[in-house]
Design a protein around this motif. Structure first.
Motif, PDB file in Angstrom:
ATOM      1  N   MET A   1       0.849  -1.186   0.000  1.00  0.00           N
ATOM      2  CA  MET A   1       0.000   0.000   0.000  1.00  0.00           C
ATOM      3  C   MET A   1       0.891   1.244   0.000  1.00  0.00           C
ATOM      4  N   LEU A   2       0.613   2.175  -0.941  1.00  0.00           N
ATOM      5  CA  LEU A   2       1.393   3.410  -1.044  1.00  0.00           C
ATOM      6  C   LEU A   2       0.609   4.562  -0.434  1.00  0.00           C
ATOM      7  N   ILE A   3       1.230   5.259   0.510  1.00  0.00           N
ATOM      8  CA  ILE A   3       0.617   6.427   1.158  1.00  0.00           C
ATOM      9  C   ILE A   3       1.399   7.661   0.735  1.00  0.00           C
ATOM     10  N   LYS A  37      -0.467  13.334   5.463  1.00  0.00           N
ATOM     11  CA  LYS A  37      -1.036  12.549   4.365  1.00  0.00           C
ATOM     12  C   LYS A  37      -1.952  13.392   3.490  1.00  0.00           C
ATOM     13  N   ILE A  38      -1.868  13.135   2.189  1.00  0.00           N
ATOM     14  CA  ILE A  38      -2.752  13.786   1.230  1.00  0.00           C
ATOM     15  C   ILE A  38      -4.131  13.130   1.313  1.00  0.00           C
ATOM     16  N   GLU A  39      -5.167  13.965   1.478  1.00  0.00           N
ATOM     17  CA  GLU A  39      -6.530  13.457   1.552  1.00  0.00           C
ATOM     18  C   GLU A  39      -7.152  13.391   0.160  1.00  0.00           C
ATOM     19  N   GLU A  40      -8.218  12.615   0.033  1.00  0.00           N
ATOM     20  CA  GLU A  40      -8.931  12.444  -1.234  1.00  0.00           C
ATOM     21  C   GLU A  40      -9.309  13.791  -1.841  1.00  0.00           C
ATOM     22  N   GLY A  41      -8.952  13.982  -3.117  1.00  0.00           N
ATOM     23  CA  GLY A  41      -9.324  15.198  -3.824  1.00  0.00           C
ATOM     24  C   GLY A  41      -8.467  16.421  -3.519  1.00  0.00           C
ATOM     25  N   GLU A  42      -7.405  16.228  -2.767  1.00  0.00           N
ATOM     26  CA  GLU A  42      -6.555  17.337  -2.333  1.00  0.00           C
ATOM     27  C   GLU A  42      -5.276  17.364  -3.175  1.00  0.00           C
ATOM     28  N   GLN A  72      10.045   2.276   2.196  1.00  0.00           N
ATOM     29  CA  GLN A  72       9.282   1.076   2.494  1.00  0.00           C
ATOM     30  C   GLN A  72       9.398   0.732   3.969  1.00  0.00           C
ATOM     31  N   TYR A  73       8.252   0.413   4.560  1.00  0.00           N
ATOM     32  CA  TYR A  73       8.172  -0.063   5.944  1.00  0.00           C
ATOM     33  C   TYR A  73       7.563  -1.462   5.883  1.00  0.00           C
TER      34      TYR A  73
END
Length: 131
Positions: A1-3, A37-42, A72-73
């Motif tokens: 999963m990429l954040i 973290k970047i939020e949806e639509g931002e 990577q974690y």
């Protein structure tokens, strides 16, 4: 999963702002450039200005995007997207971090950094040497 996460290299009076993660955060007590973290639509810059206001009570303007870093974690990967930012106004009020320092370029290497921030410190310092 990429954040996807943004971080701010906030410049003022020849120094940059760094923050220390609290004891309750992952990578506890390591130093980082603040962000989130970047939020949806931002957009990246919308995220950055929001996060810096929420976490530090500062108003900043992103001025230059640096090279993103993938770290990577064990259970996830982050893409840390750095921006050099101009400090506009505000008095620091910590919402999440343990403490903060305004540091000179010469002192940046003296801190125990989060792994994802290390390449950003290196790139930022190399850019400053060419100015």
């Amino acid at each position: 999963m990429l954040i996807k996460v943004t971080c701010a290299i906030i410049e003022q009076f020849g120094r940059v702002l760094i923050t220390q993660r609290s004891e309750t955060m992952t990578q506890a007590l390591l130093w980082e450039f603040p962000g989130g973290k970047i939020e949806e639509g931002e957009t990246e810059t919308e995220c950055l200005t929001r996060e810096i206001t929420e976490e530090l009570n500062l108003i900043v303007t992103p001025t230059q995007r640096l090279t993103p870093v993938q770290q990577q974690y064990p259970t996830y990967t982050i893409e840390l997207i750095p921006y050099i930012c101009q400090y506009n106004r505000g008095t620091i009020q910590l919402a999440e971090h343990k403490t903060y320092h305004w540091v000179t370029l010469a002192d940046l290497n003296d801190y125990a950094w989060c792994p994802a921030d290390l390449p950003i410190v290196k790139e930022y310092l190399s850019l400053q040497l060419t100015v």
